[in-house]
Scaffold this motif. Structure first.
Motif, PDB file in Angstrom:
ATOM      1  N   MET A 169      -3.467  11.787  20.473  1.00  0.00           N
ATOM      2  CA  MET A 169      -2.073  11.506  20.099  1.00  0.00           C
ATOM      3  C   MET A 169      -1.991  11.258  18.596  1.00  0.00           C
ATOM      4  SD  MET A 169       0.974  11.115  21.553  1.00  0.00           S
ATOM      5  CE  MET A 169       0.702  10.580  23.254  1.00  0.00           C
ATOM      6  N   PRO A 170      -1.084  11.942  17.888  1.00  0.00           N
ATOM      7  CA  PRO A 170      -1.006  11.774  16.432  1.00  0.00           C
ATOM      8  C   PRO A 170      -0.489  10.389  16.046  1.00  0.00           C
ATOM      9  CG  PRO A 170       0.823  13.105  17.222  1.00  0.00           C
ATOM     10  CD  PRO A 170      -0.094  12.910  18.397  1.00  0.00           C
ATOM     11  N   LEU A 171      -0.820   9.978  14.830  1.00  0.00           N
ATOM     12  CA  LEU A 171      -0.441   8.642  14.360  1.00  0.00           C
ATOM     13  C   LEU A 171       0.084   8.715  12.933  1.00  0.00           C
ATOM     14  CD1 LEU A 171      -0.414   5.562  14.902  1.00  0.00           C
ATOM     15  CD2 LEU A 171      -2.739   5.479  13.970  1.00  0.00           C
ATOM     16  N   PHE A 172       1.263   8.136  12.724  1.00  0.00           N
ATOM     17  CA  PHE A 172       1.901   8.059  11.403  1.00  0.00           C
ATOM     18  C   PHE A 172       2.152   6.577  11.141  1.00  0.00           C
ATOM     19  CE2 PHE A 172       5.261  10.484   8.698  1.00  0.00           C
ATOM     20  CZ  PHE A 172       5.184   9.547   7.689  1.00  0.00           C
ATOM     21  N   ASP A 173       1.477   6.016  10.144  1.00  0.00           N
ATOM     22  CA  ASP A 173       1.692   4.628   9.749  1.00  0.00           C
ATOM     23  C   ASP A 173       2.778   4.608   8.685  1.00  0.00           C
ATOM     24  OD1 ASP A 173       1.563   2.012   8.681  1.00  0.00           O
ATOM     25  OD2 ASP A 173      -0.553   1.837   9.186  1.00  0.00           O
ATOM     26  N   ALA A 174       3.901   3.975   9.008  1.00  0.00           N
ATOM     27  CA  ALA A 174       5.057   3.985   8.123  1.00  0.00           C
ATOM     28  C   ALA A 174       4.991   2.957   7.011  1.00  0.00           C
ATOM     29  CB  ALA A 174       6.332   3.762   8.949  1.00  0.00           C
ATOM     30  N   HIS A 175       3.889   2.167   6.943  1.00  0.00           N
ATOM     31  CA  HIS A 175       3.892   1.045   6.001  1.00  0.00           C
ATOM     32  C   HIS A 175       2.467   0.669   5.603  1.00  0.00           C
ATOM     33  CE1 HIS A 175       5.718  -3.200   5.039  1.00  0.00           C
ATOM     34  NE2 HIS A 175       4.691  -2.928   4.251  1.00  0.00           N
ATOM     35  N   VAL A 176       1.970   1.274   4.524  1.00  0.00           N
ATOM     36  CA  VAL A 176       0.673   0.890   3.952  1.00  0.00           C
ATOM     37  C   VAL A 176       0.837   0.745   2.441  1.00  0.00           C
ATOM     38  CG1 VAL A 176      -0.580   2.110   5.785  1.00  0.00           C
ATOM     39  CG2 VAL A 176      -0.202   3.240   3.581  1.00  0.00           C
ATOM     40  N   HIS A 177      -0.212   0.218   1.789  1.00  0.00           N
ATOM     41  CA  HIS A 177      -0.146  -0.047   0.354  1.00  0.00           C
ATOM     42  C   HIS A 177      -1.404   0.421  -0.369  1.00  0.00           C
ATOM     43  CE1 HIS A 177       3.499  -2.448   0.483  1.00  0.00           C
ATOM     44  NE2 HIS A 177       3.021  -3.086   1.540  1.00  0.00           N
ATOM     45  N   PHE A 178      -1.236   0.641  -1.668  1.00  0.00           N
ATOM     46  CA  PHE A 178      -2.363   0.824  -2.592  1.00  0.00           C
ATOM     47  C   PHE A 178      -1.910   0.260  -3.925  1.00  0.00           C
ATOM     48  CE2 PHE A 178       0.362   4.395  -3.232  1.00  0.00           C
ATOM     49  CZ  PHE A 178       0.130   4.922  -4.491  1.00  0.00           C
ATOM     50  N   GLY A 179      -2.816   0.257  -4.919  1.00  0.00           N
ATOM     51  CA  GLY A 179      -2.448  -0.241  -6.238  1.00  0.00           C
ATOM     52  C   GLY A 179      -2.881  -1.677  -6.482  1.00  0.00           C
ATOM     53  N   GLN A 180      -2.369  -2.262  -7.570  1.00  0.00           N
ATOM     54  CA  GLN A 180      -2.731  -3.622  -7.988  1.00  0.00           C
ATOM     55  C   GLN A 180      -1.984  -4.648  -7.163  1.00  0.00           C
ATOM     56  OE1 GLN A 180      -4.998  -4.186 -10.657  1.00  0.00           O
ATOM     57  NE2 GLN A 180      -5.048  -6.251  -9.787  1.00  0.00           N
ATOM     58  N   TYR A 181      -2.737  -5.586  -6.563  1.00  0.00           N
ATOM     59  CA  TYR A 181      -2.115  -6.675  -5.812  1.00  0.00           C
ATOM     60  C   TYR A 181      -2.955  -7.928  -5.996  1.00  0.00           C
ATOM     61  CZ  TYR A 181       0.188  -9.249  -2.038  1.00  0.00           C
ATOM     62  OH  TYR A 181       0.883 -10.177  -1.315  1.00  0.00           O
ATOM     63  N   LYS A 182      -2.380  -8.945  -6.656  1.00  0.00           N
ATOM     64  CA  LYS A 182      -3.110 -10.154  -7.019  1.00  0.00           C
ATOM     65  C   LYS A 182      -4.358  -9.756  -7.801  1.00  0.00           C
ATOM     66  CE  LYS A 182      -1.110 -12.834  -3.266  1.00  0.00           C
ATOM     67  NZ  LYS A 182      -1.328 -13.703  -2.101  1.00  0.00           N
ATOM     68  N   GLU A 183      -5.545 -10.198  -7.367  1.00  0.00           N
ATOM     69  CA  GLU A 183      -6.748  -9.886  -8.143  1.00  0.00           C
ATOM     70  C   GLU A 183      -7.412  -8.583  -7.725  1.00  0.00           C
ATOM     71  OE1 GLU A 183      -8.280 -12.267  -4.604  1.00  0.00           O
ATOM     72  OE2 GLU A 183      -6.479 -12.197  -5.876  1.00  0.00           O
ATOM     73  N   ARG A 184      -6.822  -7.864  -6.793  1.00  0.00           N
ATOM     74  CA  ARG A 184      -7.461  -6.658  -6.272  1.00  0.00           C
ATOM     75  C   ARG A 184      -6.702  -5.402  -6.688  1.00  0.00           C
ATOM     76  NH1 ARG A 184      -9.827  -8.090  -0.254  1.00  0.00           N
ATOM     77  NH2 ARG A 184     -10.346 -10.255  -0.702  1.00  0.00           N
ATOM     78  N   TYR A 185      -7.451  -4.308  -6.791  1.00  0.00           N
ATOM     79  CA  TYR A 185      -6.831  -3.003  -6.980  1.00  0.00           C
ATOM     80  C   TYR A 185      -7.338  -2.095  -5.872  1.00  0.00           C
ATOM     81  CZ  TYR A 185      -4.946   1.240  -8.931  1.00  0.00           C
ATOM     82  OH  TYR A 185      -4.227   2.397  -9.087  1.00  0.00           O
TER      83      TYR A 185
END
Length: 258
Positions: A1-17
């Protein structure tokens, strides 16, 4: 069954990239066929060149499975009132976070963003939560005012308010990122299966997880699948493709995935 996640992140956030290749690896590890990704770097910079480079890297590293969503800040609006400096062919949606900055739910600035979204035929993701300016029900007036704009009430919180908006506005969806499982059950029992999108908020969980991130995501996916039952494909695939405008030209790919 296919899966589409409508809400993820990348980039700079607090001390992490979180880099685009990291996000792409996590997505592949848990079987995501598509994912809508917001760069959190907008919190710390309004440099349009850097944002464009991040988006292109996401598209390239994910083999076009990653769909970039542009986080809008008020400084971006001041620099470019029509956001033309920031919106390119890779931008598939806009995001406004009413807890990160003071966006009034019917304020002129948010109405301007909605007007741009309507003009460019882009959907909008609105952060919701237990804060005065971003409770789900607070967005009912603007969702009514712009019926042509598809809106994702991210997290769907509080769920009672989210359901109020869903009942009144057929252009509104919710996603399940950090949504309690009981809220998902409530949405389904009230007949909203065709406007719920699966979401995880990947990889924000890293700040409080003791287990591995892929293990957590696999549990989340499996529990959501069991709760959704016969509605799983609708929630995990169809609704997000409809929301982000990916229906056209995907039938052959969907047939291979299904």
């Amino acid at each position: 069954m296919p899966l589409f996640d409508a809400h993820v992140h990348f980039g700079q956030y607090k001390e992490r990239y979180w880099t685009p290749p990291q996000l792409a690896r996590w997505a592949r590890a848990v079987g995501m066929d598509r994912f809508a990704a917001v760069s959190t770097s907008a919190i710390v910079t309004d440099d349009p060149g850097l944002m464009a480079e991040e988006r292109q890297a996401l598209v390239d590293w994910s083999d076009c499975r990653g769909i970039p969503v542009l986080w809008i800040t008020q400084s971006m609006l001041r620099k470019s009132p029509d956001l033309s400096m920031y919106i390119d062919e890779n931008v598939a949606a806009l995001k406004v976070h009413g807890a990160s900055e003071p966006w009034a739910p019917m304020g002129k600035r948010l109405q301007r963003v909605f007007g741009i979204a309507r003009e460019r035929n882009l959907p909008i993701q609105l952060h919701t939560g237990e804060y005065e300016n971003c409770m789900a029900a607070a967005y009912l007036p603007i969702c009514r005012l712009f019926p042509e704009v598809k809106v994702d009430l991210v997290h769907g919180r509080p769920v009672s308010g989210a359901m109020e908006v869903l009942r009144e506005c057929p252009n509104v969806f919710v996603d399940t990122a950090f949504m309690p499982h009981d809220d998902l059950r409530l949405l389904l029992s009230n007949g909203f299966a065709d406007r719920v999108m699966f979401g995880t908020d990947l990889p924000v969980q890293q700040f409080h997880l003791k287990s591995s991130l892929p293990a957590y995501l696999r549990r989340r996916i499996e529990t959501s699948r069991r709760i959704a039952g016969q509605h799983w494909r609708t929630i995990a695939w169809d609704n997000a493709n409809r929301f982000f405008g990916k229906e056209q030209g995907t039938r052959e790919r969907d047939a291979k995935i299904a």
